[in-house]
Motif scaffolding. Structure first.
Motif, PDB file in Angstrom:
ATOM      1  N   GLY A 242       0.813  -1.212   0.000  1.00  0.00           N
ATOM      2  CA  GLY A 242       0.000   0.000   0.000  1.00  0.00           C
ATOM      3  C   GLY A 242       0.845   1.260   0.000  1.00  0.00           C
ATOM      4  O   GLY A 242       0.534   2.232  -0.702  1.00  0.00           O
ATOM      5  N   ILE A 243       1.926   1.258   0.786  1.00  0.00           N
ATOM      6  CA  ILE A 243       2.814   2.421   0.816  1.00  0.00           C
ATOM      7  C   ILE A 243       3.448   2.637  -0.548  1.00  0.00           C
ATOM      8  O   ILE A 243       3.550   3.775  -1.031  1.00  0.00           O
ATOM      9  CB  ILE A 243       3.889   2.232   1.907  1.00  0.00           C
ATOM     10  CG1 ILE A 243       3.253   2.335   3.293  1.00  0.00           C
ATOM     11  CG2 ILE A 243       5.001   3.259   1.759  1.00  0.00           C
ATOM     12  CD1 ILE A 243       4.217   2.030   4.417  1.00  0.00           C
ATOM     13  N   ALA A 244       3.885   1.563  -1.187  1.00  0.00           N
ATOM     14  CA  ALA A 244       4.510   1.691  -2.506  1.00  0.00           C
ATOM     15  C   ALA A 244       3.530   2.249  -3.532  1.00  0.00           C
ATOM     16  O   ALA A 244       3.875   3.118  -4.339  1.00  0.00           O
ATOM     17  CB  ALA A 244       5.042   0.338  -2.961  1.00  0.00           C
ATOM     18  N   ALA A 245       2.292   1.759  -3.510  1.00  0.00           N
ATOM     19  CA  ALA A 245       1.294   2.246  -4.462  1.00  0.00           C
ATOM     20  C   ALA A 245       1.002   3.722  -4.239  1.00  0.00           C
ATOM     21  O   ALA A 245       0.928   4.512  -5.196  1.00  0.00           O
ATOM     22  CB  ALA A 245       0.015   1.419  -4.330  1.00  0.00           C
ATOM     23  N   CYS A 246       0.841   4.113  -2.975  1.00  0.00           N
ATOM     24  CA  CYS A 246       0.571   5.522  -2.677  1.00  0.00           C
ATOM     25  C   CYS A 246       1.776   6.406  -2.997  1.00  0.00           C
ATOM     26  O   CYS A 246       1.621   7.548  -3.451  1.00  0.00           O
ATOM     27  CB  CYS A 246       0.182   5.674  -1.209  1.00  0.00           C
ATOM     28  SG  CYS A 246      -1.414   4.930  -0.795  1.00  0.00           S
ATOM     29  N   ALA A 247       2.985   5.881  -2.761  1.00  0.00           N
ATOM     30  CA  ALA A 247       4.184   6.665  -3.050  1.00  0.00           C
ATOM     31  C   ALA A 247       4.310   6.935  -4.540  1.00  0.00           C
ATOM     32  O   ALA A 247       4.599   8.067  -4.960  1.00  0.00           O
ATOM     33  CB  ALA A 247       5.416   5.937  -2.534  1.00  0.00           C
ATOM     34  N   GLY A 248       4.110   5.911  -5.366  1.00  0.00           N
ATOM     35  CA  GLY A 248       4.206   6.120  -6.811  1.00  0.00           C
ATOM     36  C   GLY A 248       3.180   7.114  -7.309  1.00  0.00           C
ATOM     37  O   GLY A 248       3.475   7.940  -8.177  1.00  0.00           O
ATOM     38  N   ALA A 249       1.969   7.065  -6.740  1.00  0.00           N
ATOM     39  CA  ALA A 249       0.928   7.998  -7.167  1.00  0.00           C
ATOM     40  C   ALA A 249       1.199   9.402  -6.672  1.00  0.00           C
ATOM     41  O   ALA A 249       1.010  10.382  -7.409  1.00  0.00           O
ATOM     42  CB  ALA A 249      -0.435   7.513  -6.651  1.00  0.00           C
ATOM     43  N   ALA A 250       1.659   9.533  -5.426  1.00  0.00           N
ATOM     44  CA  ALA A 250       1.833  10.866  -4.843  1.00  0.00           C
ATOM     45  C   ALA A 250       3.058  11.585  -5.393  1.00  0.00           C
ATOM     46  O   ALA A 250       2.996  12.787  -5.703  1.00  0.00           O
ATOM     47  CB  ALA A 250       1.935  10.745  -3.325  1.00  0.00           C
TER      48      ALA A 250
END
Length: 313
Positions: A86-94
């Motif tokens: 989840g952190i990786a997905a949010c990091a790539g998007a943000a």
């Protein structure tokens, strides 16, 4: 006229590091905290080890430490398996969506930084940080799990499979790639984060569904015993006199050998069978799924670059 001491590529990397130093520091603190928690879990496991065979006895107080260890181990596996993706997905998007949303990316492109190099740096820096941190925590979790008491947890359970093998870091890279792709498609931070989290959740679920088919299963025959608790059970049943395999027959409440014979005769069967993935299949399946997930991550990155090129003015 003097030459610059830093190459443009290195300067871009340092710029990304400086711009996103706060989330990188937060991630570093999370990794350190996770490592500290796993060291505590290791100590708890060593404390619980002497009582691991006493929990079938009379006193439940002797089992309290092992029960606390088992619950803490499961929670650690869940956090490592789910939270890191989840952190990786949010990091790539943000990291990418924020610059596209506020149009600050045009400033970088105006300073002799090509869009392709900009996106490559935006992906490479968090990829190294996320992959390094997740790999460290994965190795530590496996060390704790192997060293601790056997609390009956099956290594094939989804959370443990992700937390203790190469599959976990691969899903982290896939989450980062999906986040970047979602950001380029939506050009908005929050929608991109939502799409990325949903995407990595679907990939996680599909991986659990198809994992057992990634490697040919083995068949074992004979009465089912406790050894089947530590393998990946695909199908249990009985074999009839004609050789037909009938799944779903339950004789587990008839533990006495004579009762098992009665159960077989009641169903017109001659033997039990089980379709399983034994321990020897664990790492082959880990590596096959890791390769598939990495291929999906590479496809998502390629799609992100394609979207970027199409949207250039």
């Amino acid at each position: 006229m003097t030459t610059l001491s830093h190459s443009p590529r290195r300067g871009l990397t340092w710029a990304v590091l400086r711009l996103h130093r706060v989330p990188l520091w937060v991630w570093a603190v999370m990794v350190i905290a996770g490592a500290g928690g796993l060291i505590w879990l290791y100590e708890l496991g060593q404390e619980a080890a002497p009582y691991s065979r006493a929990c079938d006895g009379t006193g439940m107080l002797q089992c309290a430490t092992e029960m606390r260890y088992g619950i803490s181990e499961l929670r650690s596996a869940q956090l490592l398996a789910w939270l890191s993706c989840g952190i990786a997905a949010c990091a790539g998007a943000a990291l990418i969506g924020r610059e596209l949303e506020h149009d600050t990316v045009t400033l970088a492109w105006a300073q002799s930084v090509s869009p392709v190099r900009w996106l490559a740096a935006k992906l490479a820096v968090p990829a190294v940080a996320l992959l390094g941190g997740t790999a460290v925590l994965t190795l530590m979790f496996r060390w704790v799990w192997v060293s601790g008491p056997d609390g009956g947890a099956n290594r094939w359970n989804s959370e443990y499979f992700h937390a203790a093998g190469s599959v976990g870091p691969a899903y982290v890279l896939l989450g980062l790639a999906l986040g970047a792709l979602a950001a380029l498609l939506t050009r908005r931070t929050l929608p991109a984060m939502g799409l990325a989290v949903v995407g990595i959740g679907l990939a996680y679920h599909l991986g659990d569904r198809v994992r057992s088919s990634l490697w040919p299963a083995s068949e074992v025959r004979g009465p089912w015993d406790s050894t089947l608790n530590h393998v990946d059970q695909l199908e249990l049943g009985v074999i009839t006199k004609s050789g037909e395999h009938v799944s779903g027959v339950d004789c587990s409440d008839q533990a006495v050998p004579g009762d098992l014979s009665t159960c077989l005769s009641d169903h017109g069967a001659v033997d039990f069978y089980a379709e399983i993935h034994p321990t020897s299949h664990y790492w082959p399946i880990q590596l096959v799924e890791t390769g598939i997930v990495l291929a999906l991550a590479a496809a998502a990155v390629a799609a992100a670059f394609s979207v970027l090129r199409r949207r250039l003015p």
